[in-house]
Design a protein around this motif. Structure first.
Motif: not given
Length: 492
Positions: A345, A348, A354, A357, A374
Motif C-alpha cells: 500500500a 502504491c 499503479v 493495486r 500488485a
C-alpha cells in the motif's frame, strides 16, 4: 521427532535429540488458507539446542560416521526411497502447513528427493589430491568433514531448503543440528522421520529441535562446538548470525535476500513473456528469494508490457493451495500478509503509476492469509520500495533505453542472488548475463533451480553456494599433509 498420521487434525511432533524423542507438543500450527489447527509442535530453545549440539559433537568425535562413506550413502539412498513412497502425502502436508499451491508442493518434494539422491551419489566420491612439488616430497590434500553443522531452515521451501544443506552435510561426514521454522515444523518432522528412524543412523548424527523464538538458533550461531552454520533467510538475520559467529570463526553458508530483475529486450514476445513473469513473481505467493521483483522492459515495449503484465497478474486465480485450480495460495500467515499488504500500500502511494493495486481479497479468502498481486510502474530505481525485498506478490515495472541502461538499472541494488534476460538475440543474452552481478542468471526462463547446479548470491545476498558439488565446500575443510619419503635409489 515423532509425527502422527498425515490427517490434518492429528499431527504432533517433538524434538529429536541423541536418537530419542523429547519434549511436549504444545505449540499449534495453522493452515494459512483458513486458520485451521493442523497439529502441535514442541516449543524449545537454548536448552534443547545445547543438548542437540552436545549430542552431535559426541557423534562426530566418537562414532564411525565421519569415516564411513558407504554407510552415509546407504542411509541417504534409503531416506530418498522412503520419501518417494510418501511423496503424495508429504506434498499435501506441505501445502496445508505452508499454503503453496499443490503443484508447487509436488514439484518441491520431487526436487528434494532428487537432491538427496544426488548427494548420496557424491558421498562415496569426495576426493583429495597428491602433489610432488619437489623430488621425494609428497603433499597430500584431503577434504575432511568440518564437524558439527547447524542448519536453520526457513518456512517458504522447507523441503528443498533443508535437503540442499542436510544432503551435503551428511554426505561429507558432518553431524548436524536442524532448527526448522516453527511455521512448517510439522512438515519438516514428517520429511525427516524416515531418516531419523533409520536403523543404521548412529544416535546424535541428526538432531532436531523446534522453537517459536530464536534463542536456540542464536546458540547455534555463537557456540564454539558448532563448526559450520547454514542459514537461508533475510539479510538482516544473516548479518546477525555473522556477528554471533565471529568469535568462533565458524564456516558460514548464507543465502539471504534477493531482488531479482527480469530484463526484457525489444525483440521479446511480450504476450508470451508476461504470463511467465507473472508466474515467476507469484511463486510461493511471492515468498521466494529468487522470485521476480523487478521487470525492466525496453521503452519501445513499455505500454504493451504494462497491459500484458497487469492482465496476466490479475488473471491468476487465488485460492487454497490444496485446490488444484488455485494458482496463487496464501502467504505463510496473517501477520505476514498484513505486513506485506502495508508495504504494498505504501509503495502504491509513492509509485509513479499503479497498474494493479492488489490488496486483501473479499469473501471467504479474507479469512485466510491471501493477498492479491500488485504491480506498479516507477522511474526511480533508487526508491525504497524498488530497493527493498517485499516478500509477497508485488512487482515493480521499469523501462530502459538501451543495453547499458538495462544493466546499470539491474545492478542498482545491494543484492545479487538472481536475474533473468529475455531476448531472441543469443549474443546479447550471454553478454548481458555476464555483466549482471548475480549468482544465477536465467536466459528466457526464471526460477529454474537444479540439484546439480550451484546457487548462491553476490554481495548482500549471501556467502557460499548450495546445490551442486561446490556445496560440499561449506561442510568440509581442506587438510595438507606433508611428507618427504625421498626418491628410491637416490643418494642420502
Amino acid at each position: 521427532m515423532r509425527t502422527g498420521s498425515t490427517h490434518v487434525t492429528t499431527l504432533s511432533t517433538t524434538h529429536w535429540i541423541d536418537g530419542a524423542a523429547t519434549g511436549t507438543a504444545s505449540l499449534p500450527s495453522e493452515d494459512p488458507a483458513n486458520g485451521q489447527v493442523l497439529g502441535h509442535l514442541a516449543d524449545g530453545g537454548a536448552t534443547e539446542a545445547q543438548a542437540a549440539i552436545a549430542a552431535a559433537r559426541r557423534a562426530f568425535d566418537r562414532s564411525a560416521w565421519a569415516a564411513s562413506p558407504r554407510l552415509r550413502q546407504r542411509v541417504l539412498l534409503d531416506w530418498a526411497a522412503a520419501l518417494q513412497a510418501q511423496a503424495g502425502a508429504l506434498a499435501e502436508l506441505l501445502t496445508r502447513e505452508n499454503g503453496k499451491v499443490i503443484a508447487q508442493a509436488r514439484g518441491e518434494i520431487a526436487g528434494a528427493i532428487s537432491e538427496v539422491e544426488y548427494y548420496a551419489g557424491l558421498a562415496r566420491h569426495i576426493p583429495g589430491h597428491v602433489l610432488e612439488p619437489e623430488p621425494g616430497v609428497l603433499s597430500t590434500v584431503l577434504r575432511e568433514p568440518a564437524g558439527v553443522a547447524g542448519i536453520i531452515v526457513p518456512w517458504n521451501a522447507p523441503a528443498v531448503l533443508l535437503v540442499r544443506a542436510l544432503g551435503p552435510a551428511l554426505a561429507a561426514g558432518c553431524t548436524v543440528v536442524v532448527k526448522p521454522a516453527a511455521q512448517t515444523t510439522l512438515f519438516n518432522a514428517a520429511l525427516l522421520a524416515p531418516l531419523l528412524q533409520h536403523p543404521q543412523l548412529p544416535p546424535g548424527v541428526v538432531n532436531v529441535f523446534s522453537e517459536a523464538g530464536s534463542a536456540g538458533a542464536a546458540l547455534l550461531a555463537s557456540s564454539h562446538e558448532v563448526d559450520a552454520i547454514c542459514f537461508t533467510g533475510s539479510t538482516a538475520v544473516g548479518k546477525t548470525i555473522m556477528r554471533s559467529a565471529a568469535d568462533s570463526m565458524k564456516k558460514l553458508s548464507l543465502e539471504l535476500g534477493g531482488n531479482s530483475a527480469c530484463l526484457v529486450f525489444a525483440d521479446a514476445d511480450i504476450g508470451a513473456v508476461a504470463p511467465r513473469l507473472a508466474q515467476a513473481a507469484t511463486i510461493i505467493s511471492g515468498q521466494q528469494c529468487t522470485a521476480a521483483r523487478r521487470v525492466l522492459v525496453h521503452a519501445s515495449r513499455l505500454g504493451q508490457m504494462k497491459r500484458a503484465l497487469a492482465g496476466a497478474l490479475d488473471a491468476l486465480r487465488l485460492g487454497p493451495g490444496i485446490d488444484p485450480a488455485s494458482q496463487v495460495g496464501p502467504l505463510i500467515d496473517r501477520r505476514s500478509r498484513d505486513a506485506v499488504a502495508a508495504q504494498v500500500a505504501q509503495a502504491c502511494a509513492q509509485a509513479d503509476e499503479v497498474l494493479l493495486r492488489g490488496g486483501v481479497p473479499d469473501g471467504e479468502l479474507a479469512q485466510g492469509a491471501f493477498l492479491k498481486p500488485a504491480l506498479v510502474y516507477h522511474r526511480d530505481s533508487g526508491a525504497d520500495f524498488v530497493q527493498e525485498e517485499i516478500f509477497g506478490p508485488f512487482l515493480v515495472l521499469e523501462s530502459f533505453e538501451d543495453e547499458a541502461e538495462a544493466i546499470a538499472r539491474a545492478n542498482h541494488t545491494v543484492f545479487g542472488l538472481s536475474a533473468s534476460v529475455w531476448t531472441h538475440d543469443g549474443a546479447r543474452a550471454l553478454r548481458v548475463a555476464r555483466a549482471l552481478r548475480n549468482g544465477t542468471v536465467w536466459i528466457n526462463a526464471h526460477n529454474k533451480l537444479l540439484p546439480e547446479v550451484e546457487t548462491g548470491g553476490y554481495r548482500q545476498s549471501g556467502l557460499g553456494r548450495l546445490h551442486g558439488y561446490d556445496a560440499l565446500a561449506d561442510f568440509t575443510e581442506l587438510k595438507h599433509i606433508y611428507q618427504a619419503p625421498g626418491v628410491a635409489g637416490a643418494a642420502p
